[in-house]
Design an enzyme around this catalytic site. Sequence first.
Site, PDB file in Angstrom:
ATOM      1  N   HIS A 237      -3.771  -5.655   2.217  1.00 40.13           N
ATOM      2  CA  HIS A 237      -3.483  -5.906   3.629  1.00 40.13           C
ATOM      3  C   HIS A 237      -4.157  -7.215   4.014  1.00 40.13           C
ATOM      4  O   HIS A 237      -4.819  -7.851   3.193  1.00 40.13           O
ATOM      5  CB  HIS A 237      -4.074  -4.785   4.490  1.00 40.13           C
TER       6      HIS A 237
ATOM      7  N   CYS B  14       0.806  -1.216   0.000  1.00 36.94           N
ATOM      8  CA  CYS B  14       0.000   0.000   0.000  1.00 36.94           C
ATOM      9  C   CYS B  14       0.848   1.279   0.000  1.00 36.94           C
ATOM     10  O   CYS B  14       1.455   1.584  -1.013  1.00 36.94           O
ATOM     11  CB  CYS B  14      -0.994  -0.045   1.148  1.00 36.94           C
TER      12      CYS B  14
HETATM   13  N1  GLN Z   1      -1.966   6.971   1.938  1.00 35.49           N
HETATM   14  C1  GLN Z   1      -2.109   6.083   0.824  1.00 35.49           C
HETATM   15  C2  GLN Z   1      -3.449   6.221   0.099  1.00 35.49           C
HETATM   16  O1  GLN Z   1      -4.440   6.572   0.670  1.00 35.49           O
HETATM   17  C3  GLN Z   1      -1.875   4.641   1.260  1.00 35.49           C
HETATM   18  C4  GLN Z   1      -2.936   4.123   2.188  1.00 35.49           C
HETATM   19  C5  GLN Z   1      -2.565   2.828   2.863  1.00 35.49           C
HETATM   20  O2  GLN Z   1      -1.408   2.486   2.991  1.00 35.49           O
HETATM   21  N2  GLN Z   1      -3.552   2.108   3.365  1.00 35.49           N
HETATM   22  O3  GLN Z   1      -3.505   5.980  -1.075  1.00 35.49           O
END
Ligand code: GLN
Length: 241
Positions: free
Chosen positions: A200, A95
Amino acid sequence: MAGPSAVRVVWIYPDLLSTYGDQGNALIMAYRARLRGHTVERVDVRSDQPIPAQADVYLIGGGEDRPQRLAAERLRKDDGLARGLEAGAAALAVCAGFQLFGHSFYDDEQGTLPGLGLLDVTSKRGTVRCVGEVVGDVDESLNVGGRPLPRMTGFENHMGTTEVGPAARPLSRVSAGNGNGAGSGADGAHQGRIVGTYLHGPVLARNPALADLILGWVDGDPKATPTDDTWPNRLRAERLA
Ligand code: GLN
């Protein structure tokens, strides 16, 4: 590898990037490395510490925009990760970690920011938040013990969308959920020994074959880890259903 059979797992910035139980990736990686007969050294590197260039596997997780931005600022000033990857280490980036491994990503406060350029992907801000379960069929060029990897499942929550450039390949073809963005039809990317994904779960608990793929790169034995996967398989069956 660090010693004759020691596997060094370096978890990057647990203090900044660790949403949705990303620590589970470090636990599963270490667990399966031990089952393959290795001793494991796990090194958790906080964001005020240097990244060791000596590693077999780097792990980096997800995070909100602000910690993602801070992590990128620090990582851009530390060449330990790039040197480790150049020396042959593998990496799993999830992510926010996936986005900042690429050429650039989007931050709500500061706009487009440079990433680390380790993966040929570019991330932007999408128009909707992608939240929920994802299912993807893994790229057939990847296999464990001569067999294609089973379907991946995971949980996504991100605003960013990611485009995969020609030097990388999408990690999976998405049949439910968004992955790299609504309509992209894909999740994540892989290039050399780097795997990136939006999933995740933690992703390795739900898809232990992905840990085996990476460990095969590390120990040179592209086999499934010898273990009883009844429980992970039950979890997979429940999530896939
Ligand atoms: N901040 C990033 C987004 O919103 C990654 C989010 C995350 O790692 N869950 O795209």
